[in-house]
Each structure stands twice: as structure tokens, then as C-alpha cells.
Design an enzyme around this catalytic site. Structure first.
Site, PDB file in Angstrom:
ATOM      1  N   CYS A   2      17.851  10.046  14.281  1.00 55.46           N
ATOM      2  CA  CYS A   2      18.140   9.367  13.022  1.00 55.46           C
ATOM      3  C   CYS A   2      17.277   8.112  12.911  1.00 55.46           C
ATOM      4  CB  CYS A   2      19.601   8.960  12.865  1.00 55.46           C
ATOM      5  SG  CYS A   2      20.735  10.342  12.859  1.00 55.46           S
ATOM      6  N   ARG A  27      12.219  10.947  13.894  1.00 56.40           N
ATOM      7  CA  ARG A  27      13.498  10.714  14.555  1.00 56.40           C
ATOM      8  C   ARG A  27      14.589  11.673  14.076  1.00 56.40           C
ATOM      9  NH1 ARG A  27      13.648   5.856  17.131  1.00 56.40           N
ATOM     10  NH2 ARG A  27      15.906   5.916  17.124  1.00 56.40           N
ATOM     11  N   TRP A  76      19.288  13.275  11.932  1.00 58.38           N
ATOM     12  CA  TRP A  76      19.283  14.367  12.907  1.00 58.38           C
ATOM     13  C   TRP A  76      20.758  14.620  13.194  1.00 58.38           C
ATOM     14  CZ3 TRP A  76      20.910  15.465  17.918  1.00 58.38           C
ATOM     15  CH2 TRP A  76      20.274  16.552  18.545  1.00 58.38           C
ATOM     16  N   ASN A 102      22.942   5.246  13.219  1.00 55.11           N
ATOM     17  CA  ASN A 102      22.223   6.068  14.187  1.00 55.11           C
ATOM     18  C   ASN A 102      23.014   6.000  15.481  1.00 55.11           C
ATOM     19  OD1 ASN A 102      20.363   7.166  16.009  1.00 55.11           O
ATOM     20  ND2 ASN A 102      19.157   5.295  16.124  1.00 55.11           N
ATOM     21  N   GLY A 103      23.362   7.150  16.057  1.00 53.41           N
ATOM     22  CA  GLY A 103      24.130   7.155  17.308  1.00 53.41           C
ATOM     23  C   GLY A 103      25.327   8.076  17.187  1.00 53.41           C
ATOM     24  N   GLU A 485       5.487  21.062  32.521  1.00 48.91           N
ATOM     25  CA  GLU A 485       5.163  20.353  31.285  1.00 48.91           C
ATOM     26  C   GLU A 485       4.464  21.292  30.288  1.00 48.91           C
ATOM     27  OE1 GLU A 485       6.108  17.858  29.863  1.00 48.91           O
ATOM     28  OE2 GLU A 485       4.580  17.201  28.469  1.00 48.91           O
ATOM     29  N   LYS A 489       5.864  22.111  26.527  1.00 49.67           N
ATOM     30  CA  LYS A 489       5.043  21.911  25.327  1.00 49.67           C
ATOM     31  C   LYS A 489       5.051  23.187  24.487  1.00 49.67           C
ATOM     32  CE  LYS A 489       4.569  18.403  24.983  1.00 49.67           C
ATOM     33  NZ  LYS A 489       5.159  17.573  25.940  1.00 49.67           N
ATOM     34  N   GLU A 492       8.590  23.805  22.847  1.00 48.22           N
ATOM     35  CA  GLU A 492       9.117  22.882  21.829  1.00 48.22           C
ATOM     36  C   GLU A 492       8.384  22.946  20.507  1.00 48.22           C
ATOM     37  OE1 GLU A 492       7.326  18.783  23.851  1.00 48.22           O
ATOM     38  OE2 GLU A 492       9.157  18.660  22.711  1.00 48.22           O
ATOM     39  N   HIS A 508      11.530  36.282  43.386  1.00 46.36           N
ATOM     40  CA  HIS A 508      12.956  36.295  43.750  1.00 46.36           C
ATOM     41  C   HIS A 508      13.845  36.597  42.550  1.00 46.36           C
ATOM     42  CE1 HIS A 508      12.184  35.082  47.844  1.00 46.36           C
ATOM     43  NE2 HIS A 508      11.307  34.207  47.367  1.00 46.36           N
ATOM     44  N   LYS A 607      12.410  12.741  18.142  1.00 47.69           N
ATOM     45  CA  LYS A 607      11.530  12.072  19.096  1.00 47.69           C
ATOM     46  C   LYS A 607      12.293  11.328  20.178  1.00 47.69           C
ATOM     47  CE  LYS A 607       7.538  10.489  20.567  1.00 47.69           C
ATOM     48  NZ  LYS A 607       6.720  11.442  21.343  1.00 47.69           N
TER      49      LYS A 607
HETATM   50  C1  AGP Z   1       8.634  15.978  25.187  1.00 45.70           C
HETATM   51  O1  AGP Z   1       7.590  16.472  24.463  1.00 45.70           O
HETATM   52  C2  AGP Z   1       9.883  15.753  24.491  1.00 45.70           C
HETATM   53  N1  AGP Z   1       9.788  15.419  23.166  1.00 45.70           N
HETATM   54  C3  AGP Z   1      11.041  15.195  25.294  1.00 45.70           C
HETATM   55  O2  AGP Z   1      11.243  16.061  26.351  1.00 45.70           O
HETATM   56  C4  AGP Z   1      10.939  13.748  25.822  1.00 45.70           C
HETATM   57  O3  AGP Z   1       9.974  13.656  26.825  1.00 45.70           O
HETATM   58  C5  AGP Z   1      12.324  13.328  26.345  1.00 45.70           C
HETATM   59  O4  AGP Z   1      13.251  13.402  25.305  1.00 45.70           O
HETATM   60  C6  AGP Z   1      12.328  11.953  26.952  1.00 45.70           C
HETATM   61  O5  AGP Z   1      12.041  10.963  26.018  1.00 45.70           O
HETATM   62  P1  AGP Z   1      11.682   9.496  26.446  1.00 45.70           P
HETATM   63  O6  AGP Z   1      10.418   9.552  27.224  1.00 45.70           O
HETATM   64  O7  AGP Z   1      11.536   8.742  25.157  1.00 45.70           O
HETATM   65  O8  AGP Z   1      12.820   8.990  27.282  1.00 45.70           O
END
Ligand code: AGP
Length: 612
Positions: A2, A27, A76, A102-103, A485, A489, A492, A508, A607
Site C-alpha cells: 500500500c 507498493r 495491496w 498502510n499495514g 535467486e 526472478k 515472480e 532424491h 515491493k
Molecule cells: C525479490 O525480487 C522480491 N521482490 C522479494 O523477495 C524481496 O527481496 C523481499 O520481499 C525482501 O524485501 P526487502 O529486501 O525490502 O526486505
């Protein structure tokens, strides 16, 4: 999660609010809304389900809403589906209190029942409506004005919140309050701005106040006052933001993600510049004395998502170079486990935003258990940066795309520097090797730039696999961290199911998922593990997999096994993650583009995850 904006001044608020929200759409983006008022007139409310552009169209770019004071929100969803009704701002029936949030208010159900007993009715499923009706309740009960009502509310609600509220009887003013969700106030002459994050107001001012936890703000045009929960006024010094305004623009790229991928050499260069002085790592940055480093018994690296993957890579590097046991923990798990920490434990919390709810809670747990804490954080003034004993700021600049790239790369640099410094202080690294390693670190920006030159090949390959159903990323040691990672990527932003596996573990169980044509990406940057991973790749090939190899120049015999190979420049294997990740970022990007998806704002994501 948000985004909140606010404006009080002499210009029309709505276009400024829409502009600010467009910078915060990362956000959350399932609905948006504005509340604007002119002088002591009625507050006008407009909300829309969907992206911000729907709201912009509905208000003709903000032109249909007249007034110089207003708040805006991009959502969000947490409580209640994305809909116009659940969109913010919310309001009491008489519009006495209008607000955005927000929260998460954790005890909203219980509070809702209490309010229902006193006659309040609810039109939405949100916790926000409960919070602001509680403010209204205390306003009417104690008649002490907005600060008093907000303070009472803050003592009654549990959870996290950044709130911006307008009161019918207080025209020209906005009241804010915060706990564990970010909120800044911008000051620019006769104008006052509110935002969840700096990019929203960068165009108007660089002078900001960080609203602290459990603080309340009373804002009017050009005036800001802050109060603690006891309603005593507190003095607060503004900070100057030195970000380049262009850093928050796309700069000719189609997407922020692509721009940010290309900014990685510069971001890494800047971050190295802050750490390296006279060919050595400036030990001061991590805030620990040499004696404290020598006494360290264990390190925990705690983070979420990609930042967690930095921790996984760092674990291998720190253990190998510095000989200190490292545990890497997901913040959401760490915060609820039995913690065996003491003053000889260093807990490193890694976070781009510095606001991730689980990471922040983990940091607090670590401090409570007596550990030393270090935050590796990108956003200046964020909660983790302020609460950790020591903070290292990565110099990635504003990262807008939901999928992190340049922040991840700068976090890796912080981890390498930490490992080298600890290795030197603990006598695990000869001076010559130390200097050579620092020199090698400095070559990374150029080498990263070289990897980017190869992007057309990756684009071509990604187009071939744009309709893949499953992709597996495999590697051993540091290459496993890269795989994790790369897989995240891909998932997501392209919505292709993928999994990262320690190459030796696949057989396994998971290898049963490999069928004809399944893409398996083998990461092979670690010389000591090269042959082993090649064997594991072969195991999948014999079951029909199509193999992509990702390795360093010189390992040309990988082409005997892989169907397609991407090479990255050679470096010290400890630092290989920094180079190997770039082709995987590009691959995820191009698959997402080929599938016609919204690269920068993937579905269901936000984000910064400021809720549990
Ligand atoms: C990664 O591409 C993500 N958007 C997500 O996993 C992110 O790294 C995670 O939410 C942690 O966020 P931060 O680094 O702001 O704590």
C-alpha cells in the site's frame, strides 16, 4: 504494501496526489483512491478498482476534484478483496474522519464488535475502516481533538500502521501516525507532503521528516508538528535526500527492471567506493571493533526473498574465508523460533526497503536476545536502518521494480566486504591474498557490464522458452545460491513455475518431474564443484531435459553436455554470484516480456512487504 500520499498547500492537490501515487504503485496496485477538500468544504472521495490509471481516468487526471488539501492511496489487499468498496480512503458516515492506511490492524475483529455495540455500522471488509471509526469514537468520547483521539486509538490497536487522516472540523490539516509501516513528511516552503516512500515527493522537495514509531504528526501548509504517544510535542530534525530525481525515472528503458539491471555496475561501483579506502576495506563501516570481530562465535543472516538469497551466498563466502559459522534464516521463521543468541553472536538483517515486517521483527528479537545487530539496508532512514546497532547502506539508489536486481547486487558486495574483513582480522587471510581479493572486487563492475553486452543471446533463448511449464535451476554451493535467486526472478515476474535445487539433491525426488523438453539450468561457476554439477545435469538430460549451462569463460567443455551455454567473465569463485545472476535476471525479464506480462508490477506482489 500500500502506498500513501498527502498534500497541503496552495496548488490543486489531486494531480499532485495522482503523480505521487504513480511513484508508489509498486507498493500495491489493486485499487486506488483520493480524498480532497477545498477550505472548510466537504471532503470529496473518489475510488476505483484496478490500476491507478483507472482512477486517473475517472477524475480526468485529478481535474474533477477541487481542493488544496488531500490524501491518496494505492492498495495491496490484505483484509477484503480488491474492490471499490474496500479501496481507500475510508470514511465515517458523516465524513467526520476520512483516512488512508498502510499495514494491518491485528485486533480489528474484536474492535469492530466493540464499535458495533456502540452503534457503528461498517460498509467494507477492511481493518482500516475499523481503525478510523475507532478514532472517531475517541474523538467523540473524550472531545480532546485529533491528536488525543489518535493517541487513544494507537494504544488500543495492535499491528502495524501508517495512517493519514483528515478531520471535518480541522480544515487545511492532515494528521499522521505510524507504527512499523513507513511514512515520511516532506517540507517544501508553503507546502507539506506525505508519502510512504521518497520517490513520491522527490519532484517537489528533498527535505523530509521521518515519522518515528508511535509518533503522531499534525500537518498544515508549510507547518509540521510531531507528538509522542503521551501527546507531548517532540522536536524533529529534517533530513536532506541526496537522490538524483532521475534515479526514480525509467530513463529511456521500457521497464524499471531493465533499467535497474543496467544500473548494477554503477550501483556496485558506488557501494564499493563507500567501503574501499586506499585499496583496503574500511573496517569502520560495519561498526564492530577488531576485538569484537575476533570474539564472534556465530553469525546469523536473516532476511526474506532475494535478500535471503544474498544470505545463502554470503554463508558460503564467510564460512570459507573467515571461518565463522553462519546460519541463514528466513526472517518469518527466525522471529518465532527458540533463539540461542548472545553478545558474541552477530545478527545481520538484510533488506532493500528496511521495512519488511518479518525482517524488522527478527531484528527486534535479535536485539532482545542480546545479540549485536547489523543492518544491510538500501532505503535511508528506514526502520531497520534506524533500529539496528550498526547499518551499512547499500548505494543502489531507489529501486522501483518489484523484482529486485541492483539492490540484491549491492547487498552481495556488503557480504563480500564483511567476509574479507573478518578473514583478515581473524588471521585467516594473508595480506597479499587480502589485497588481491579487494582488487578483484573492484573489477566486478566492469565484468558485470560485459555480461550485459550479451543480452541479445539471452533474449533469443528466453523467447524459445517463453511458454515453458517448469524450469529447474540447479547448482552446488554458491551456485545453489545463484540458482535460488534465478528461480525466484523467473517465478515472480514470468509466472512460470520454477524450482531451485541443490544439484545433488534432485535425484532424491524432484527429478521425477523432469520430462521431455523440461528446461534445466545448470549453474557452474565453482571450479571445485564443476564436474559434480555436470554429472547432475547429465542425469536430467538422460531423462529428456533441455540443458542450459551458465559458467565462466574457459569452461568450454560444458558444451559437450549443455544444449545452450552462457558464459560470464572469470572472477574469484567467492564473488561469482555477482556475475552469474545477471543472465538469469535477463532471462526472467525477457520471458516475462515475451509472455506480455507487467514486468515491473507482477500480480499479487508488492515491493515492500510491511505485513506479516
Ligand atoms: C525479490 O525480487 C522480491 N521482490 C522479494 O523477495 C524481496 O527481496 C523481499 O520481499 C525482501 O524485501 P526487502 O529486501 O525490502 O526486505
Amino acid at each position: 504494501m500500500c502506498g500513501i500520499v498527502g498534500y497541503i498547500g496552495n496548488r490543486q492537490a489531486a494531480p499532485i496526489l495522482l503523480e505521487g501515487l504513480s511513484r508508489l504503485e509498486y507498493r500495491g496496485y489493486d485499487s486506488a483512491g483520493l480524498a480532497v477538500r477545498s477550505g472548510s468544504g466537504e471532503v470529496e472521495l473518489v475510488k476505483a478498482k484496478g490500476r491507478l490509471k483507472v482512477l486517473a481516468e475517472k477524475t480526468n487526471g485529478g481535474q474533477t476534484l477541487r481542493g488544496e488539501c488531500g490524501i491518496g492511496h494505492t492498495r495491496w489487499a490484505t483484509h477484503g478483496e480488491p474492490s471499490e468498496t474496500n479501496a481507500h480512503p475510508h470514511a465515517t458516515e458523516d465524513r467526520g474522519v476520512v483516512g488512508v492506511h498502510n499495514g494491518i490492524i491485528e485486533n480489528y475483529k474484536e474492535l469492530k464488535e466493540v464499535l458495533q455495540h456502540t452503534g457503528y455500522r461498517f460498509y467494507s471488509q477492511t481493518d482500516t475502516e475499523v481503525a478510523l471509526k475507532l478514532v472517531d469514537y475517541y474523538l467523540k468520547k473524550y472531545k480532546g481533538g485529533p491528536i488525543d483521539a489518535i493517541a487513544h486509538t494507537m494504544m488500543r490497536i495492535r499491528g502495524s500502521y501508517a495512517l493519514a487522516l483528515m478531520f471535518r472540523d480541522y480544515p487545511g490539516e492532515i494528521f499522521v501516525a505510524r507504527k512499523d509501516s513507513p511514512l515520511i513528511v516532506g517540507a517544501g516552503g508553503d507546502e507539506t507532503f506525505i508519502a510512504s516512500d521518497v520517490p513520491a515527493i522527490l519532484k517537489y522537495t528533498r527535505t523530509v521528516y521521518y515519522v518515528g514509531n508511535m509518533e503522531i504528526g499534525r500537518l498544515s501548509a508549510g507547518q509540521v508538528h510531531f507528538y509522542n504517544i503521551d501527546q507531548d510535542e517532540i522536536a524533529k530534525e529534517p533530513a536532506e535526500i541526496d537522490w538524483d530525481a532521475e534515479a526514480a525515472e525509467k530513463g529511456g528503458f521500457e521497464h524499471f527492471m531493465m533499467k535497474e539491471i543496467h544500473e548494477q555496475p554503477r550501483a556496485v561501483q558506488d557501494t564499493l567506493g563507500a567501503i574501499i579506502k586506499d585499496d583496503r576495506i574500511d573496517a569502520g563501516w560495519m561498526g564492530l571493533t577488531e576485538e569484537e570481530i575476533r570474539e564472534l562465535r556465530q553469525i546469523y543472516m536473516v532476511a526474506c526473498g532475494s535478500a535471503y538469497h544474498v544470505g545463502v551466498a554470503a554463508q558460503y563466502v564467510i564460512e570459507d574465508l573467515a571461518g565463522i559459522p553462519v546460519r541463514v534464516e528466513l526472517a518469518s521463521e527466525f522471529r518465532y523460533r527458540t533463539l540461542l543468541l548472545d553478545t558474541d553472536t552477530l545478527v545481520i538483517v538484510i533488506s532493500q526497503s528496511g521495512e519488511t515486517a518479518d525482517s524488522l521483527a527478527a531484528l527486534r528479537e535479535a536485539k532482545e536476545h542480546g545479540a549485536r545487530t547489523l543492518g544491510i539496508v538500501n532505503v535511508v532512514g528506514s526502520s531497520i536502518a534506524r533500529e539496528a546497532d550498526h547499518v551499512f547502506y547499500t548505494l543502489a539508489g531507489p529501486e522501483i521494480a518489484v523484482a529486485t536486481t541492483k539492490a540484491y547486487s549491492t547487498q552481495l558486495i556488503a557480504a563480500y566486504a564483511l567476509a574479507l574483513e573478518m578473514a583478515r582480522v581473524r588471521g585467516r587471510m594473508e595480506e597479499d591474498r587480502y589485497l588481491a581479493s579487494v582488487a578483484e572486487l573492484r573489477t566486478l563492475p566492469d565484468k558485470m557490464a560485459r555480461v550485459l553486452e550479451d543480452k541479445e543471446r539471452i533474449q533469443w533463448f528466453a523467447a524459445k522458452f517463453a511458454s515453458a511449464k517448469d524450469i529447474f535451476f540447479i547448482g552446488r554451493g554458491i551456485d545453489y545460491a545463484v540458482s535460488m535467486e534465478g528461480s525466484l526472478k523467473m517465478k515472480e515476474i514470468s509466472y512460470v513455475h520454477s524450482e531451485a535445487y541443490a544439484a545433488g539433491e534432485l535425484k532424491h525426488g524432484t527429478i521425477s518431474l523432469v520430462e521431455d523438453g523440461t528446461l534445466v539450468v545448470g549453474v557452474l561457476t565453482q571450479p571445485a564443484l564443476y564436474e559434480k554439477t555436470v554429472s547432475n545435469m547429465l542425469e536430467t538430460k538422460t531423462r529428456g531435459a533441455y540443458l542450459m549451462g551458465l559458467t565462466s569463460y574457459g569452461n568450454y567443455n560444458v558444451e559437450d553436455t549443455a544444449d545452450f551455454t552462457v558464459y560470464v567473465p572469470r572472477t574469484d569463485p567467492h564473488f561469482a554470484t555477482s556475475l552469474a545472476i545477471i543472465p538469469l535476471q535477463l532471462m526472467a525479464y525477457y520471458v516475462s516480456v515475451a509472455r506480455g506480462l507487467d514486468v515491473d508490477k507482477p500480480r499479487n506482489l508488492a515491493k515492500s512487504v510491511t505485513v506479516e
